[in-house]
Scaffold this motif. Sequence first.
Motif, PDB file in Angstrom:
ATOM      1  N   SER A 117      22.584  -9.928  -4.304  1.00 41.58           N
ATOM      2  CA  SER A 117      23.714  -9.065  -4.660  1.00 41.58           C
ATOM      3  C   SER A 117      24.789  -9.841  -5.414  1.00 41.58           C
ATOM      4  CB  SER A 117      24.323  -8.437  -3.401  1.00 41.58           C
ATOM      5  OG  SER A 117      23.371  -7.669  -2.695  1.00 41.58           O
ATOM      6  N   TRP A 118      24.952 -11.115  -5.037  1.00 41.04           N
ATOM      7  CA  TRP A 118      25.997 -11.957  -5.627  1.00 41.04           C
ATOM      8  C   TRP A 118      25.759 -12.223  -7.108  1.00 41.04           C
ATOM      9  CZ3 TRP A 118      25.528 -16.974  -7.626  1.00 41.04           C
ATOM     10  CH2 TRP A 118      26.728 -17.650  -7.861  1.00 41.04           C
ATOM     11  N   ILE A 119      24.494 -12.252  -7.548  1.00 44.90           N
ATOM     12  CA  ILE A 119      24.192 -12.639  -8.930  1.00 44.90           C
ATOM     13  C   ILE A 119      24.627 -11.586  -9.939  1.00 44.90           C
ATOM     14  CG2 ILE A 119      22.280 -14.166  -8.325  1.00 44.90           C
ATOM     15  CD1 ILE A 119      20.355 -11.921  -8.977  1.00 44.90           C
ATOM     16  N   GLY A 120      24.905 -10.366  -9.471  1.00 42.28           N
ATOM     17  CA  GLY A 120      25.405  -9.341 -10.380  1.00 42.28           C
ATOM     18  C   GLY A 120      24.292  -8.509 -10.998  1.00 42.28           C
ATOM     19  N   PHE A 121      24.345  -8.274 -12.324  1.00 42.74           N
ATOM     20  CA  PHE A 121      23.445  -7.416 -13.088  1.00 42.74           C
ATOM     21  C   PHE A 121      23.701  -5.937 -12.785  1.00 42.74           C
ATOM     22  CE2 PHE A 121      20.917 -11.428 -12.789  1.00 42.74           C
ATOM     23  CZ  PHE A 121      20.938 -11.744 -14.134  1.00 42.74           C
ATOM     24  N   LYS A 122      23.069  -5.083 -13.554  1.00 42.63           N
ATOM     25  CA  LYS A 122      23.257  -3.637 -13.419  1.00 42.63           C
ATOM     26  C   LYS A 122      22.565  -3.156 -12.148  1.00 42.63           C
ATOM     27  CE  LYS A 122      22.792   0.714 -15.969  1.00 42.63           C
ATOM     28  NZ  LYS A 122      22.246   1.373 -17.193  1.00 42.63           N
ATOM     29  N   SER A 123      23.346  -2.652 -11.207  1.00 41.28           N
ATOM     30  CA  SER A 123      22.815  -2.340  -9.880  1.00 41.28           C
ATOM     31  C   SER A 123      23.088  -0.905  -9.473  1.00 41.28           C
ATOM     32  CB  SER A 123      23.437  -3.279  -8.827  1.00 41.28           C
ATOM     33  OG  SER A 123      23.240  -4.632  -9.164  1.00 41.28           O
ATOM     34  N   THR A 124      22.265  -0.431  -8.549  1.00 39.28           N
ATOM     35  CA  THR A 124      22.485   0.864  -7.921  1.00 39.28           C
ATOM     36  C   THR A 124      21.897   0.807  -6.514  1.00 39.28           C
ATOM     37  OG1 THR A 124      22.263   3.263  -8.183  1.00 39.28           O
ATOM     38  CG2 THR A 124      20.334   1.923  -8.715  1.00 39.28           C
ATOM     39  N   GLU A 125      22.046   1.897  -5.770  1.00 37.06           N
ATOM     40  CA  GLU A 125      21.614   1.906  -4.379  1.00 37.06           C
ATOM     41  C   GLU A 125      20.689   3.078  -4.089  1.00 37.06           C
ATOM     42  OE1 GLU A 125      25.161   2.085  -2.047  1.00 37.06           O
ATOM     43  OE2 GLU A 125      25.674  -0.034  -2.357  1.00 37.06           O
ATOM     44  N   VAL A 126      19.824   2.859  -3.109  1.00 36.20           N
ATOM     45  CA  VAL A 126      18.956   3.912  -2.578  1.00 36.20           C
ATOM     46  C   VAL A 126      19.108   3.889  -1.063  1.00 36.20           C
ATOM     47  CG1 VAL A 126      16.569   4.642  -2.192  1.00 36.20           C
ATOM     48  CG2 VAL A 126      17.289   3.857  -4.463  1.00 36.20           C
ATOM     49  N   GLU A 127      19.492   5.003  -0.477  1.00 46.69           N
ATOM     50  CA  GLU A 127      19.672   5.055   0.976  1.00 46.69           C
ATOM     51  C   GLU A 127      18.351   5.326   1.680  1.00 46.69           C
ATOM     52  OE1 GLU A 127      22.669   7.818   2.151  1.00 46.69           O
ATOM     53  OE2 GLU A 127      24.305   6.414   1.712  1.00 46.69           O
ATOM     54  N   TYR A 128      18.230   4.778   2.900  1.00 52.03           N
ATOM     55  CA  TYR A 128      17.035   5.043   3.698  1.00 52.03           C
ATOM     56  C   TYR A 128      17.388   4.931   5.171  1.00 52.03           C
ATOM     57  CZ  TYR A 128      16.621   0.011   4.615  1.00 52.03           C
ATOM     58  OH  TYR A 128      16.853  -1.284   5.018  1.00 52.03           O
ATOM     59  N   ASP A 129      16.565   5.556   6.004  1.00 47.30           N
ATOM     60  CA  ASP A 129      16.696   5.454   7.449  1.00 47.30           C
ATOM     61  C   ASP A 129      15.687   4.435   7.972  1.00 47.30           C
ATOM     62  OD1 ASP A 129      18.686   7.444   7.812  1.00 47.30           O
ATOM     63  OD2 ASP A 129      17.176   8.997   7.507  1.00 47.30           O
ATOM     64  N   VAL A 130      16.147   3.549   8.831  1.00 49.56           N
ATOM     65  CA  VAL A 130      15.248   2.567   9.436  1.00 49.56           C
ATOM     66  C   VAL A 130      14.313   3.283  10.409  1.00 49.56           C
ATOM     67  CG1 VAL A 130      15.100   0.488  10.848  1.00 49.56           C
ATOM     68  CG2 VAL A 130      16.981   0.756   9.223  1.00 49.56           C
ATOM     69  N   ARG A 131      13.022   3.044  10.237  1.00 43.69           N
ATOM     70  CA  ARG A 131      12.038   3.692  11.089  1.00 43.69           C
ATOM     71  C   ARG A 131      11.694   2.827  12.293  1.00 43.69           C
ATOM     72  NH1 ARG A 131       7.785   5.792   6.424  1.00 43.69           N
ATOM     73  NH2 ARG A 131       9.095   7.484   5.610  1.00 43.69           N
ATOM     74  N   GLU A 132      11.130   3.473  13.297  1.00 44.41           N
ATOM     75  CA  GLU A 132      10.651   2.740  14.458  1.00 44.41           C
ATOM     76  C   GLU A 132       9.328   2.047  14.129  1.00 44.41           C
ATOM     77  OE1 GLU A 132      12.300   2.334  17.430  1.00 44.41           O
ATOM     78  OE2 GLU A 132      13.899   3.261  16.246  1.00 44.41           O
ATOM     79  N   ARG A 133       9.155   0.869  14.701  1.00 43.64           N
ATOM     80  CA  ARG A 133       7.910   0.137  14.502  1.00 43.64           C
ATOM     81  C   ARG A 133       6.745   0.902  15.138  1.00 43.64           C
ATOM     82  NH1 ARG A 133       5.568  -5.105  14.328  1.00 43.64           N
ATOM     83  NH2 ARG A 133       7.441  -6.048  13.468  1.00 43.64           N
ATOM     84  N   GLU A 134       5.632   1.029  14.383  1.00 47.03           N
ATOM     85  CA  GLU A 134       4.488   1.799  14.880  1.00 47.03           C
ATOM     86  C   GLU A 134       3.692   1.039  15.939  1.00 47.03           C
ATOM     87  OE1 GLU A 134       2.028   3.505  11.889  1.00 47.03           O
ATOM     88  OE2 GLU A 134       3.712   4.106  10.619  1.00 47.03           O
TER      89      GLU A 134
END
Length: 302
Positions: A180-197
Motif C-alpha cells: 500500500s505504501w508504494i502508491g500507484f493507481k489503487s482501488t478497493e474490493v470489499e469481502y467478508d472473511v469466511r470460516e475455514r472449511e
Amino acid sequence: MLSVIIPAYNEEQMIPKTVSVIDGILCEAHIDHELLFVNDGSKDSTWEKIEEAASTSRSVKGVSFSRNFGKESAIFAGLSKASGDCCVVIDCDLQHPPEKIVEMYRLWEQGFEIIEGVKSSRGKESGLHKFAAKSFYEIMSNAVGFDMSRASDFKLLDRKAINVLLNMNEKNAFFRALSSWIGFKSTEVEYDVREREVGTSKWSTRSLIKYAVTNITSFTSAPMQLVTLLGVIVFIVGLATSIEAIVRFFQGTAQPGFTTVIILQCFTGSFIMFGLGVIGFYISKIYEEVKGRPKFIIDKTV
C-alpha cells in the motif's frame, strides 16, 4: 496472464479443494492463469499434494522452502517466481473468497495497478483478538499514514508494483503495508472473511504476537519514541517529588527515611530497562539486516 500466489503451511487437506475452486472460477471467467503454491516448510504432506495437483493440472506450479520462513517470505517468493502480468495473493484456506479474484482482475483491466481486498467484516473472533488487532492496525496506520484497519494480504498487484516490491532489500518486509505504501493507481474490493472449511488456524497467540512485533518494528520507529516519552514522565515525577521534598525541608516537616528515593529508583530503573529493551530489539533488527541473509531458501520446485 494472472498469477495466483497461494502460501501454504500444513494445508494438506485444502490443496485439492483450493486448486479445484480457484481453477474452476478462473477458467469459467476465461482468464489465463497459473496457480503458484508456496510450501512454507510444512510438516505434513502439503508438498506431496501440490506435486499431485501439478501432475494433473497444467496451471499448477509449486515452490517448496527448505524450512519454515513465514508467510511474508512465502509471499515474496511467490512474487519472485510468478510469470503473470499481475498477481493475486490469497490464503490457501479459502477464507478469502476466490470469486473476488475475477472482480479484481476486471478492475486491473480497467487500468488499476493495485486492487486492495478490504474486510467488510473480520468473521468470528474473540474480544481479546479484536482488541489486539485494532491496536496493531492503529499503530500501523499512524506509521504508514493511511487507514489499515481493514487491510489484508488479499490483493492484486500489477507487474510494475511487483517489480518495485522485489527491488526492496528489506529482510523483514511487511507485505500488507509495503504494497500500500508504494502508491500507484489503487482501488478497493470489499469481502467478508469466511470460516475455514477444514483444519484449524496455524496462527497461535505466540506467533501472532511475534508477527505483530516484527512488522511494527520493521515498518516504524514509533516504539523507540516511547523511550523519550518515558524519560519525560520520569523527569516530571522526579521534578514534582524534588519540589515537594525541598518545600518540606524548609517547612521543617521533612520525614526521615528513603521511601521517596526507593519509589523514584524503582520507576527510573524500570523505565530505563524497558527503554533498553526496545532499543535492543531495534539493534537486533539492524543486525539481521546487516548480515544480508536471504528472505527464503528454495529447496525444490514443481
